[in-house]
Design a protein around this motif. Structure first.
Motif, PDB file in Angstrom:
ATOM      1  N   UNK A  31       1.064  -1.125   0.309  1.00 20.51           N
ATOM      2  CA  UNK A  31      -0.237  -0.050  -0.071  1.00 20.51           C
ATOM      3  C   UNK A  31       0.715   1.442   0.002  1.00 20.51           C
ATOM      4  N   UNK A  32       0.761   2.512  -0.979  1.00 14.49           N
ATOM      5  CA  UNK A  32       1.131   3.528  -0.819  1.00 14.49           C
ATOM      6  C   UNK A  32       1.294   3.955   0.866  1.00 14.49           C
ATOM      7  N   UNK A  33       2.125   4.343   1.010  1.00 10.38           N
ATOM      8  CA  UNK A  33       3.233   5.177   2.444  1.00 10.38           C
ATOM      9  C   UNK A  33       3.726   5.976   2.507  1.00 10.38           C
ATOM     10  N   UNK A  41       4.821   6.345  14.335  1.00 14.24           N
ATOM     11  CA  UNK A  41       3.936   5.030  15.197  1.00 14.24           C
ATOM     12  C   UNK A  41       3.374   5.614  16.992  1.00 14.24           C
ATOM     13  N   UNK A  42       1.777   5.348  17.498  1.00 10.27           N
ATOM     14  CA  UNK A  42       1.425   5.602  17.411  1.00 10.27           C
ATOM     15  C   UNK A  42       1.180   4.799  18.715  1.00 10.27           C
ATOM     16  N   UNK A  63      -5.962   8.794   9.940  1.00  8.36           N
ATOM     17  CA  UNK A  63      -6.576   7.904  10.372  1.00  8.36           C
ATOM     18  C   UNK A  63      -6.035   6.713  10.861  1.00  8.36           C
ATOM     19  N   UNK A  64      -5.136   6.052  11.651  1.00  9.07           N
ATOM     20  CA  UNK A  64      -4.302   4.701  11.916  1.00  9.07           C
ATOM     21  C   UNK A  64      -4.166   3.861  10.546  1.00  9.07           C
ATOM     22  N   UNK A  65      -3.459   3.648   9.736  1.00  4.29           N
ATOM     23  CA  UNK A  65      -3.249   2.883   8.712  1.00  4.29           C
ATOM     24  C   UNK A  65      -3.137   3.589   7.515  1.00  4.29           C
ATOM     25  N   UNK A  66      -3.373   4.854   7.638  1.00  5.64           N
ATOM     26  CA  UNK A  66      -4.089   5.467   6.181  1.00  5.64           C
ATOM     27  C   UNK A  66      -2.761   6.730   5.973  1.00  5.64           C
ATOM     28  N   UNK A  67      -2.930   7.158   5.365  1.00  2.00           N
ATOM     29  CA  UNK A  67      -1.817   8.088   4.228  1.00  2.00           C
ATOM     30  C   UNK A  67      -2.054   9.959   4.481  1.00  2.00           C
ATOM     31  N   UNK A  68      -1.599  10.402   4.181  1.00  2.00           N
ATOM     32  CA  UNK A  68      -2.428  11.521   3.650  1.00  2.00           C
ATOM     33  C   UNK A  68      -1.719  12.104   2.079  1.00  2.00           C
ATOM     34  N   UNK A 116       2.395   8.712   7.285  1.00  2.00           N
ATOM     35  CA  UNK A 116       1.377   7.845   7.261  1.00  2.00           C
ATOM     36  C   UNK A 116       1.423   7.803   9.320  1.00  2.00           C
ATOM     37  N   UNK A 117       0.509   7.230   9.064  1.00  2.00           N
ATOM     38  CA  UNK A 117       0.102   6.741  10.427  1.00  2.00           C
ATOM     39  C   UNK A 117      -0.412   5.154  11.625  1.00  2.00           C
ATOM     40  N   UNK A 118       0.696   4.534  11.886  1.00  2.00           N
ATOM     41  CA  UNK A 118       0.403   3.041  12.697  1.00  2.00           C
ATOM     42  C   UNK A 118       0.329   3.208  13.536  1.00  2.00           C
ATOM     43  N   UNK A 119      -0.403   1.972  14.341  1.00  2.00           N
ATOM     44  CA  UNK A 119       0.259   1.895  16.202  1.00  2.00           C
ATOM     45  C   UNK A 119       0.505   1.332  16.081  1.00  2.00           C
ATOM     46  N   UNK A 120       0.920   0.848  17.305  1.00  2.94           N
ATOM     47  CA  UNK A 120       2.063  -0.288  17.819  1.00  2.94           C
ATOM     48  C   UNK A 120       1.697  -0.537  19.062  1.00  2.94           C
ATOM     49  N   UNK A 121       2.022  -2.077  19.755  1.00  2.31           N
ATOM     50  CA  UNK A 121       2.103  -2.548  20.863  1.00  2.31           C
ATOM     51  C   UNK A 121       3.337  -2.323  21.298  1.00  2.31           C
ATOM     52  N   UNK A 122       3.563  -1.666  22.458  1.00  5.01           N
ATOM     53  CA  UNK A 122       4.354  -1.406  23.237  1.00  5.01           C
ATOM     54  C   UNK A 122       5.787  -1.457  22.206  1.00  5.01           C
ATOM     55  N   UNK A 123       6.702  -0.117  22.677  1.00  3.80           N
ATOM     56  CA  UNK A 123       7.868  -0.182  22.192  1.00  3.80           C
ATOM     57  C   UNK A 123       9.204  -0.486  22.590  1.00  3.80           C
TER      58      UNK A 123
END
Ligand code: FES
Length: 156
Positions: free
Chosen positions: A72-74, A80-81, A106-111, A117-124
């Protein structure tokens, strides 16, 4: 939804030559393409398949097998939040809201300008700094909604 990409022939040749136009280096070639375009555009994969004489299905197999690759285009910059428990408790959802407001994604989307690109992650792995955000791997701790816009301004 996906817009037509103009294939930069010269750029593809340069990447292929870098790796001897050899299928042995298919993963490395895909890495370089992703670095250039921030994702693996279908038009380019078709060209790589033709020039390396490797079935497109094999290229897609590799592209979907490795998590580092994306079809997907990024955006140029990846935000990463962290949504791990510690960060959630310390207000990560409000950070996501702030990024959404700032960039209208929104998370998973690109401007639209393909900048972020905004993504969420589990514990960095740095919960002591919660809530944590990374941009292109750079870590920001104890982020507040008010700090979001300042952080994003650092990236063009
Ligand atoms: S929960 Fe966010 S860094 Fe661990």
């Amino acid at each position: 939804m996906s817009e037509q990409l103009v294939v930069d022939e010269e750029k593809i040749q340069e990447i292929l030559h870098r790796w001897e136009t050899s299928p042995r280096f298919l993963v490395e070639i895909l890495q370089d393409i992703q670095e250039e375009y921030h994702y693996l555009p279908r038009e380019i994969l078709i060209e790589v398949s033709r020039q390396l004489n490797v079935p497109l299905s094999r290229i897609y197999h590799i592209a979907t097998f490795f998590k580092a690759f994306t079809l997907e285009p990024r955006g140029k910059h990846l935000i990463n939040v962290c949504m791990g428990t510690a960060c959630q408790v310390k207000g990560a959802p409000r950070i996501i809201d702030a990024v959404e407001r700032e960039l209208a994604i929104k998370p998973g989307e690109t401007t639209k300008d393909r900048k972020f690109t905004l993504e969420t992650v589990r514990c960095l792995g740095c919960c002591g700094l919660a809530p944590v955000v990374t941009v292109d791997g750079e870590v920001y701790g104890q982020v507040t909604p008010a700090k979001v816009s300042k952080i994003l301004k650092k990236y063009d």
